[in-house]
Motif scaffolding. Sequence first.
Motif, mmCIF file in Angstrom:
data_model
loop_
_atom_site.group_PDB
_atom_site.id
_atom_site.type_symbol
_atom_site.label_atom_id
_atom_site.label_comp_id
_atom_site.label_asym_id
_atom_site.label_seq_id
_atom_site.Cartn_x
_atom_site.Cartn_y
_atom_site.Cartn_z
ATOM 1 N N ILE A 261 0.841 -1.215 0.000
ATOM 2 C CA ILE A 261 0.000 0.000 0.000
ATOM 3 C C ILE A 261 0.867 1.253 0.000
ATOM 4 C CG2 ILE A 261 -0.222 0.062 2.530
ATOM 5 C CD1 ILE A 261 -3.092 1.151 2.105
ATOM 6 N N ASP A 262 0.432 2.254 -0.772
ATOM 7 C CA ASP A 262 0.997 3.592 -0.726
ATOM 8 C C ASP A 262 0.137 4.385 0.257
ATOM 9 O OD1 ASP A 262 1.675 6.252 -1.074
ATOM 10 O OD2 ASP A 262 1.873 6.110 -3.255
ATOM 11 N N THR A 263 0.682 4.691 1.427
ATOM 12 C CA THR A 263 -0.126 5.314 2.481
ATOM 13 C C THR A 263 -0.501 6.765 2.147
ATOM 14 O OG1 THR A 263 1.939 5.848 3.643
ATOM 15 C CG2 THR A 263 0.778 3.855 4.328
ATOM 16 N N LYS A 264 0.161 7.380 1.164
ATOM 17 C CA LYS A 264 -0.207 8.743 0.764
ATOM 18 C C LYS A 264 -1.484 8.749 -0.066
ATOM 19 C CE LYS A 264 4.578 10.421 0.750
ATOM 20 N NZ LYS A 264 5.702 10.885 -0.102
ATOM 21 N N THR A 265 -1.592 7.815 -0.991
ATOM 22 C CA THR A 265 -2.761 7.761 -1.874
ATOM 23 C C THR A 265 -3.809 6.766 -1.399
ATOM 24 O OG1 THR A 265 -1.785 6.035 -3.275
ATOM 25 C CG2 THR A 265 -1.277 8.328 -3.839
ATOM 26 N N GLN A 266 -3.444 5.892 -0.432
ATOM 27 C CA GLN A 266 -4.311 4.808 0.049
ATOM 28 C C GLN A 266 -4.644 3.806 -1.052
ATOM 29 O OE1 GLN A 266 -4.825 4.585 3.413
ATOM 30 N NE2 GLN A 266 -3.425 6.316 3.316
ATOM 31 N N VAL A 267 -3.821 3.790 -2.106
ATOM 32 C CA VAL A 267 -3.972 2.811 -3.187
ATOM 33 C C VAL A 267 -2.901 1.747 -3.021
ATOM 34 C CG1 VAL A 267 -3.773 2.447 -5.687
ATOM 35 C CG2 VAL A 267 -5.031 4.418 -4.802
ATOM 36 N N GLY A 268 -3.253 0.499 -3.264
ATOM 37 C CA GLY A 268 -2.288 -0.577 -3.133
ATOM 38 C C GLY A 268 -2.657 -1.765 -4.002
ATOM 39 N N PHE A 269 -1.902 -2.849 -3.803
ATOM 40 C CA PHE A 269 -2.077 -4.055 -4.594
ATOM 41 C C PHE A 269 -1.892 -5.272 -3.695
ATOM 42 C CE2 PHE A 269 -0.704 -0.674 -7.332
ATOM 43 C CZ PHE A 269 -1.496 -0.804 -8.458
ATOM 44 N N PHE A 270 -2.542 -6.363 -4.054
ATOM 45 C CA PHE A 270 -2.293 -7.640 -3.398
ATOM 46 C C PHE A 270 -2.451 -8.733 -4.438
ATOM 47 C CE2 PHE A 270 -6.848 -7.299 -3.250
ATOM 48 C CZ PHE A 270 -7.343 -8.590 -3.236
ATOM 49 N N SER A 271 -2.040 -9.946 -4.077
ATOM 50 C CA SER A 271 -2.097 -11.085 -4.993
ATOM 51 C C SER A 271 -3.018 -12.152 -4.420
ATOM 52 C CB SER A 271 -0.689 -11.674 -5.201
ATOM 53 O OG SER A 271 0.226 -10.672 -5.610
ATOM 54 N N SER A 272 -3.663 -12.903 -5.306
ATOM 55 C CA SER A 272 -4.610 -13.920 -4.859
ATOM 56 C C SER A 272 -4.831 -14.949 -5.961
ATOM 57 C CB SER A 272 -5.943 -13.275 -4.476
ATOM 58 O OG SER A 272 -6.885 -14.255 -4.061
#
Length: 295
Positions: A261-272
């Motif tokens: 997660i980028d805590t400045k933009t609150q956008v992130g990624f995860f895998s599943s």
Amino acid sequence: NYLEAIEENSGRFATENAGINSKESDYGTSFYGNQLVFASSRVVKGTSRRIQKWNNQAFTSLYAAAVDGDGNLQEPEKFSSDIDSRFNESTPVFTNDGNTMYFTRNNYIDGRKQKDSKRSTLLKLYKATLKDGAFGDVVELPFNSNEYSNAHPALSVDEKTLYFASDRPGTLGQSDIYKVAINADGTFGEPVNLGNAINTEGKETFPFISNDNELYFSSDGHPGLGGLDVFVSKMEDGGFGRVMNVGKPINGPMDDFGFLIDTKTQVGFFSSNREGGLGYDDIYKFRELRKITCE
């Protein structure tokens, strides 16, 4: 009542497919400037890749996709031909100045593959340095071994500590999360197990440290919704607070891992590897709608 606690933490994320996935495995993301770097077993047209017998997929290479402030991704391209080997590369992490990269690779360097006493080629951590615009000078970290795996590096906010997953002797379960000091002269201390506040008799893996000093990791040992779930623990005073499941929709009945997660933009990624994806493992984009309540 752990399901009630998970339910309280749920609904804090809006998730969607990241739009860069293939029919093969895509996972393990990291930010590098305005790029998202990830591992993929895709085979690019006009090229050939060696196939792994255990899953009938190509060995993974690192790819990079340009990312904007909203987390929208451009078409991915091969990240570095100098890092790419005949075997698997995955889960890179970069220093803030962009000059140093730590990553996971099968036990292979300088054209030599090494095996453990059971004839298996395990995982090791490597370091690469940026020179003339390209990463090279690949060296393996001194606490590796042919007899156990070290994988999935993560850096502390001050970049003085490297976190990673390992099944080395002293591990409480299948794999644990460890930390090791990065000294000012570039040498490393001795790896330290994070202890039973974080590690269980199951599998703990894929650590990530946010700029808010939160440790995110995946585990099938803490109470979850099935397979690997993503958990978070606030780091304070050299220790760790309560481990909390980040809830749905990040977590589900399948394996959910590689949280970033980028805590400045609150956008992130995860895998599943959840149902509805394009391949075996897929990368998903999310936006955090509200922070977890760490009590």
